[in-house]
Scaffold this active site. Structure first.
Site, PDB file in Angstrom:
ATOM      1  CG  HIS A 160      45.981  15.204 -54.863  1.00 29.26           C
ATOM      2  ND1 HIS A 160      44.914  14.383 -54.597  1.00 29.26           N
ATOM      3  CD2 HIS A 160      47.031  14.369 -54.999  1.00 29.26           C
ATOM      4  CE1 HIS A 160      45.306  13.133 -54.560  1.00 29.26           C
ATOM      5  NE2 HIS A 160      46.595  13.093 -54.808  1.00 29.26           N
TER       6      HIS A 160
ATOM      7  CG  ASP B  60      41.650  15.408 -54.070  1.00 28.02           C
ATOM      8  OD1 ASP B  60      42.187  16.178 -54.891  1.00 28.02           O
ATOM      9  OD2 ASP B  60      42.272  14.452 -53.550  1.00 28.02           O
TER      10      ASP B  60
ATOM     11  CB  SER C 210      47.048  10.243 -56.208  1.00 30.86           C
ATOM     12  OG  SER C 210      47.552  10.248 -54.920  1.00 30.86           O
TER      13      SER C 210
END
Length: 508
Positions: A137, A167, A241
């Site tokens: 992402h 992911d 992230s």
């Protein structure tokens, strides 16, 4: 427990893709690390070995990078791109799991958006020639990717491969000299209470280290076949992230991917992808650039104690098939609605998640043995695994349809049954081929109420056997009672979905 949460826990489609979209309330973030600086074994508690984490940070920090992506404005958001945006299915599932909503990232009024926007994330270097691991992402929909090293050097990067379902993504930079790297650790050795460090670039302020412990293992957020998150309490925020979670040897034992936040900031509930899972995916991405996950085309739910009792299964284990999609590997293999899948490829299936992960890990085209429990006995089947192109969520119900209008009473579970007449079919908007018994009433003090049955539900089968009328349904329920079953297993059609419901017999 809400009906939505119950639905998510009861059924999951094998091979369904993880929905990914820009960042929202819960945030995901990442870190990276370099070679271990100490041989001290992981410990529990909050005290660093030798009183300081500094040696670990000094070794790992040079391998942590900041990832800046440029994308079209409509695909961008503030902070890192997260699969938990307020307009993504992943976020909807995440919020339903926790039973409350977070706070969306504020958006500007739609005046004249710029043609491009930037998003921020983190990553970590795993090879000296510049391969970097991050979250999918973080780089999803990017038109360009740039990496900033710990010393401030900024370099362009190219996408090597990405896998939305896990992911995870791999990017590559070309550096004038060998780069600092971080080694993979063994996430399977982690226990609740073990100390961990998170490294990343929250909010773009620069590389930051936070410390905490493993709060829990095996968290399932109902987001896809690989849900097996490590829960941590180390503070992580927007921009983290894709960065690494490291142990006290400085090795990567997780990739920080999400937090739950009711206020937009860290509240000590974060989630990381285990390294043992990530390492396999990363190796495939580095080799082939993409991954094809297995798919068989069934909707499954857990086998509860009541379900096991109803179908004569010795233990509440396996994956109960609530639906088989047409023209899929499962239908071609002979899997039927009501089967309990107990083994795949010789490996025991104890829960729907076991089956989901096993199937997703298999290569399309693989031919595997599959064991099911059906009508009181074990049956062995052979199945050819499908691929990504077959990954679709479809369910169908079909049975014959002739029945009489007389309503019948089944006092043992507390429902009033009727046949599907033309008027009932029109009132409930049922397909022409739909058959079974319609529930006309539910007694408030009977087990059916506690099981969640409602007027208008259609009983499609009883104890894994199709029923075409209220009379057949009543007889099947009575037969289950006579056989000494403690409960009866009903396949319920409600709207467009089918779900198995185990209803205990009334003790009165």
């Amino acid at each position: 427990m809400s009906d939505i949460l119950r639905k998510h826990r009861l059924a999951a489609l094998l091979g369904a893709a993880i929905a990914v979209a820009p960042l929202a309330v819960p945030v995901i973030f990442g870190l990276n690390s370099a070679e271990a600086a100490t041989d001290t074994a992981p410990i529990t508690g909050t005290v660093a070995p030798g009183g300081s984490f500094a040696p670990i940070v000094a070794a790992d920090k040079p391998a942590v990078v900041t990832i800046t992506t440029v994308m079209k404005a409509q695909n961008a958001d503030s902070g890192d791109n997260s699969p938990f945006s307020d307009d993504s299915p992943f976020d909807e599932q995440f919020r339903q799991f926790f039973g409350q909503q977070g706070i969306p990232i504020p958006r500007q009024m739609p005046q004249r958006p710029p043609p491009h926007a930037e998003a921020l994330g983190s990553g970590f270097i795993i090879t000296a020639d510049g391969y970097i691991v991050t979250n999918n992402h973080v780089i999803d929909s990017a038109t360009s990717i740039r990496v900033t090293l710990d010393d401030g050097t900024e370099l362009p990067a190219k996408l090597v491969g990405a896998d939305p379902k896990s992911d995870l993504a791999v990017i590559k930079i070309n550096a004038p000299k060998p780069l600092a790297t971080v080694a993979w650790g063994d996430s399977d050795r982690l226990n609740a209470g073990d100390q961990i460090l998170a490294i990343g670039n929250p909010f773009g302020i620069g590389t930051t280290v936070t410390a905490g412990i493993v709060s829990a293992r095996g968290r399932d957020l109902h987001s896809g076949p690989y849900d097996d998150f490590i829960q941590i309490d180390a503070p992580i925020n927007h921009g983290n992230s894709g960065g690494p979670l490291v142990d006290l040897q400085g090795k990567v034992i997780g990739i920080n991917t999400a937090i739950y936040s009711p206020n937009g900031g860290s509240v000590g509930v974060g989630f990381a992808i285990p390294s043992d899972q990530a390492q396999k995916v990363v190796a495939k991405l580095m080799k082939d650039g993409s991954i094809e996950h297995g798919f068989i085309g069934v909707q499954i739910q857990p086998v509860t104690a009541d379900v096991a009792s109803a179908i004569g299964l010795g233990r509440p284990e396996g994956a109960l098939v609530a639906n088989v999609s047409d023209d899929t590997p499962a239908s071609r293999a002979g899997i039927e609605t009501g089967d309990v899948i107990t083994a795949l490829g010789g490996q025991e299936i104890k829960s729907p998640r076991d089956l989901s992960r096993m199937v997703a890990d298999l290569a399309p085209g693989a031919r595997e043995s599959l064991t099911v429990w059906r009508e009181g006995e074990t049956r062995d089947l052979r199945i050819t695994i499908g691929g990504n192109q077959d990954d679709q969520q479809q369910a169908s119900a079909d049975n014959g349809d002739k029945s009489s209008p007389a309503a019948q009473r089944v006092p043992t579970i507390g429902v009033g049954l009727g046949d599907i007449t033309p008027d009932v079919r029109q009132a409930l908007n049922l397909p022409r081929r739909e058959s079974g018994a319609v529930i006309e009433s539910v007694a408030p003090d009977k087990p059916a109420t506690d099981a969640g049955l409602q007027p208008g539900d259609i009983i499609v089968s009883v104890n894994q056997r199709p029923v075409k009328s209220a009379k057949e349904a009543k007889a099947a329920v009575a037969d289950a009672g006579k056989a000494g079953r403690k409960s009866v297993l009903l396949l319920i059609q409600r709207g467009d979905s089918q779900t198995f419901v185990a209803v205990p017999f009334s003790v009165s």
